[in-house]
Write a protein that holds these residues in place. Structure first.
Motif, PDB file in Angstrom:
ATOM      1  N   SER A 187      -4.990  51.783   1.371  1.00 58.06           N
ATOM      2  CA  SER A 187      -5.887  51.019   2.230  1.00 58.06           C
ATOM      3  C   SER A 187      -6.156  49.638   1.652  1.00 58.06           C
ATOM      4  N   ARG A 188      -6.382  49.567   0.341  1.00 57.65           N
ATOM      5  CA  ARG A 188      -6.618  48.265  -0.291  1.00 57.65           C
ATOM      6  C   ARG A 188      -5.361  47.400  -0.232  1.00 57.65           C
ATOM      7  N   ALA A 189      -4.199  48.013  -0.442  1.00 55.14           N
ATOM      8  CA  ALA A 189      -2.947  47.257  -0.384  1.00 55.14           C
ATOM      9  C   ALA A 189      -2.720  46.687   1.012  1.00 55.14           C
ATOM     10  N   LEU A 190      -3.039  47.470   2.042  1.00 51.35           N
ATOM     11  CA  LEU A 190      -2.868  46.988   3.411  1.00 51.35           C
ATOM     12  C   LEU A 190      -3.824  45.840   3.706  1.00 51.35           C
ATOM     13  N   ASP A 191      -5.076  45.960   3.282  1.00 52.00           N
ATOM     14  CA  ASP A 191      -6.042  44.881   3.513  1.00 52.00           C
ATOM     15  C   ASP A 191      -5.588  43.585   2.838  1.00 52.00           C
ATOM     16  N   MET A 192      -5.068  43.695   1.624  1.00 47.61           N
ATOM     17  CA  MET A 192      -4.586  42.505   0.917  1.00 47.61           C
ATOM     18  C   MET A 192      -3.376  41.905   1.623  1.00 47.61           C
ATOM     19  N   ALA A 193      -2.463  42.764   2.089  1.00 51.45           N
ATOM     20  CA  ALA A 193      -1.278  42.274   2.798  1.00 51.45           C
ATOM     21  C   ALA A 193      -1.673  41.559   4.084  1.00 51.45           C
ATOM     22  N   LEU A 194      -2.664  42.087   4.784  1.00 50.12           N
ATOM     23  CA  LEU A 194      -3.120  41.451   6.023  1.00 50.12           C
ATOM     24  C   LEU A 194      -3.719  40.076   5.748  1.00 50.12           C
ATOM     25  N   ARG A 195      -4.527  39.973   4.703  1.00 47.00           N
ATOM     26  CA  ARG A 195      -5.127  38.671   4.367  1.00 47.00           C
ATOM     27  C   ARG A 195      -4.045  37.650   4.021  1.00 47.00           C
ATOM     28  N   ARG A 196      -3.077  38.070   3.208  1.00 45.12           N
ATOM     29  CA  ARG A 196      -2.005  37.143   2.828  1.00 45.12           C
ATOM     30  C   ARG A 196      -1.186  36.720   4.041  1.00 45.12           C
ATOM     31  N   LEU A 197      -0.873  37.685   4.907  1.00 48.34           N
ATOM     32  CA  LEU A 197      -0.068  37.376   6.084  1.00 48.34           C
ATOM     33  C   LEU A 197      -0.777  36.387   7.000  1.00 48.34           C
ATOM     34  N   ARG A 198      -2.047  36.628   7.252  1.00 54.30           N
ATOM     35  CA  ARG A 198      -2.787  35.722   8.140  1.00 54.30           C
ATOM     36  C   ARG A 198      -2.834  34.316   7.556  1.00 54.30           C
ATOM     37  N   ASP A 199      -2.985  34.225   6.239  1.00 48.51           N
ATOM     38  CA  ASP A 199      -2.973  32.903   5.603  1.00 48.51           C
ATOM     39  C   ASP A 199      -1.610  32.236   5.764  1.00 48.51           C
ATOM     40  N   LYS A 200      -0.537  32.991   5.547  1.00 52.79           N
ATOM     41  CA  LYS A 200       0.808  32.422   5.615  1.00 52.79           C
ATOM     42  C   LYS A 200       1.191  32.017   7.035  1.00 52.79           C
ATOM     43  N   LEU A 201       0.685  32.737   8.036  1.00 54.27           N
ATOM     44  CA  LEU A 201       1.075  32.467   9.419  1.00 54.27           C
ATOM     45  C   LEU A 201       0.267  31.345  10.060  1.00 54.27           C
ATOM     46  N   GLY A 202      -0.746  30.854   9.385  1.00 54.29           N
ATOM     47  CA  GLY A 202      -1.543  29.765   9.948  1.00 54.29           C
ATOM     48  C   GLY A 202      -2.227  30.189  11.242  1.00 54.29           C
ATOM     49  N   ASP A 203      -2.138  29.339  12.274  1.00 53.44           N
ATOM     50  CA  ASP A 203      -2.787  29.644  13.551  1.00 53.44           C
ATOM     51  C   ASP A 203      -2.247  30.933  14.168  1.00 53.44           C
ATOM     52  N   ALA A 204      -0.972  31.237  13.927  1.00 57.50           N
ATOM     53  CA  ALA A 204      -0.376  32.455  14.487  1.00 57.50           C
ATOM     54  C   ALA A 204      -0.957  33.715  13.857  1.00 57.50           C
ATOM     55  N   GLY A 205      -1.657  33.567  12.732  1.00 59.87           N
ATOM     56  CA  GLY A 205      -2.272  34.725  12.102  1.00 59.87           C
ATOM     57  C   GLY A 205      -3.305  35.400  12.982  1.00 59.87           C
ATOM     58  N   ALA A 206      -3.872  34.638  13.942  1.00 58.61           N
ATOM     59  CA  ALA A 206      -4.859  35.223  14.859  1.00 58.61           C
ATOM     60  C   ALA A 206      -4.232  36.259  15.778  1.00 58.61           C
ATOM     61  N   GLN A 207      -2.896  36.243  15.906  1.00 60.21           N
ATOM     62  CA  GLN A 207      -2.218  37.223  16.757  1.00 60.21           C
ATOM     63  C   GLN A 207      -2.049  38.576  16.058  1.00 60.21           C
ATOM     64  N   LEU A 208      -2.341  38.622  14.772  1.00 58.51           N
ATOM     65  CA  LEU A 208      -2.340  39.870  14.012  1.00 58.51           C
ATOM     66  C   LEU A 208      -3.763  40.424  14.074  1.00 58.51           C
ATOM     67  N   VAL A 209      -3.974  41.377  14.966  1.00 60.77           N
ATOM     68  CA  VAL A 209      -5.316  41.815  15.354  1.00 60.77           C
ATOM     69  C   VAL A 209      -5.659  43.155  14.707  1.00 60.77           C
ATOM     70  N   THR A 210      -6.851  43.234  14.131  1.00 64.25           N
ATOM     71  CA  THR A 210      -7.382  44.504  13.645  1.00 64.25           C
ATOM     72  C   THR A 210      -8.302  45.085  14.709  1.00 64.25           C
ATOM     73  N   VAL A 211      -7.969  46.267  15.203  1.00 63.92           N
ATOM     74  CA  VAL A 211      -8.809  46.975  16.171  1.00 63.92           C
ATOM     75  C   VAL A 211      -9.672  47.940  15.367  1.00 63.92           C
ATOM     76  N   ARG A 212     -10.944  47.639  15.245  1.00 71.21           N
ATOM     77  CA  ARG A 212     -11.823  48.376  14.334  1.00 71.21           C
ATOM     78  C   ARG A 212     -11.836  49.864  14.643  1.00 71.21           C
ATOM     79  N   GLY A 213     -11.659  50.651  13.583  1.00 71.47           N
ATOM     80  CA  GLY A 213     -11.686  52.093  13.722  1.00 71.47           C
ATOM     81  C   GLY A 213     -10.424  52.691  14.313  1.00 71.47           C
ATOM     82  N   VAL A 214      -9.437  51.848  14.633  1.00 70.68           N
ATOM     83  CA  VAL A 214      -8.224  52.350  15.287  1.00 70.68           C
ATOM     84  C   VAL A 214      -6.984  51.970  14.494  1.00 70.68           C
ATOM     85  N   GLY A 215      -6.690  50.672  14.418  1.00 68.53           N
ATOM     86  CA  GLY A 215      -5.472  50.270  13.726  1.00 68.53           C
ATOM     87  C   GLY A 215      -5.169  48.801  13.919  1.00 68.53           C
ATOM     88  N   LEU A 216      -3.884  48.472  14.022  1.00 68.14           N
ATOM     89  CA  LEU A 216      -3.427  47.084  14.052  1.00 68.14           C
ATOM     90  C   LEU A 216      -2.552  46.832  15.272  1.00 68.14           C
TER      91      LEU A 216
END
Length: 203
Positions: A165-194
């Protein structure tokens, strides 16, 4: 459909068959449903689990979802709501991967899976193997929600669940940073998934 009257029966049934959906009551004779959920996820069984319980405090709901439940329904509830939640779980778990080519576009950013790169206006980023595979997994589902537990099991199959879980959270943060504005298209649906929105294949 199969029912279990005790915690021991429930554990055996949950681990013994790949059910489409598991409805898990936490108050079972002879044990706690949370122990069944823990055993299920420890065994890398990823069928959807819907907790049904009278334990309605926020901390209890959060605990259940973080332990690996896909949904949490507090008693009393209506049969219509229960069926709607079961149908939603079946839709999500039935999401089929759609084969991709070597590149996709997220807004102005092009993802090249072979080169593990993300390129766009003012952006030229290298992706780690896990970051590229995470994007591929989500892109193959085309705007469908992929449960966190499934993503974690596919990308980090040999790690304990809390480390996954921690590894996934870190990967998501890095990805959103690397993708710039497109990072907003990587959506976390709370309590469900991605979910990855707005995926376009590049010829």
């Amino acid at each position: 459909m199969h029912t279990a009257a005790t915690a021991a029966q429930g554990r055996a049934a949950a681990l013994g068959t790949d059910w489409d959906v598991l409805l898990l009551d936490l108050a079972l004779p002879g044990g706690d449903g949370m122990d069944i959920l823990a055993a299920l996820r420890a065994a890398r069984r990823h069928q959807p689990v819907l907790i049904l319980t009278a334990r309605g405090a926020e901390a209890q709901r959060v605990q259940g979802l973080r332990a690996g439940a896909d949904d949490y329904l507090v008693k009393p509830f209506s049969p219509a709501e229960l069926m709607a939640r079961i149908e939603a779980l079946l839709r999500r778990s039935g999401a089929k991967a759609q084969p991709l080519g070597g590149r996709v576009r997220l807004g102005a950013v092009t993802i090249d899976f072979a080169r593990r790169s993300a390129q766009g206006p003012g952006l030229d980023a290298n992706l780690s193997p896990q970051e590229a595979e995470l994007l591929r997994l989500l892109a193959e589902r085309r705007q469908q929600v992929l449960p966190r537990s499934e993503v974690q099991a596919l990308l980090w199959p040999d790690q304990p669940m809390d480390l996954e879980s921690r590894a996934l959270d870190m990967a998501l943060r890095r990805l959103r940073d690397k993708l710039g504005d497109a990072g907003a298209q990587l959506v976390t649906v709370r309590g469900v998934g991605l979910r990855l929105d707005g995926v376009e294949e590049v010829a």
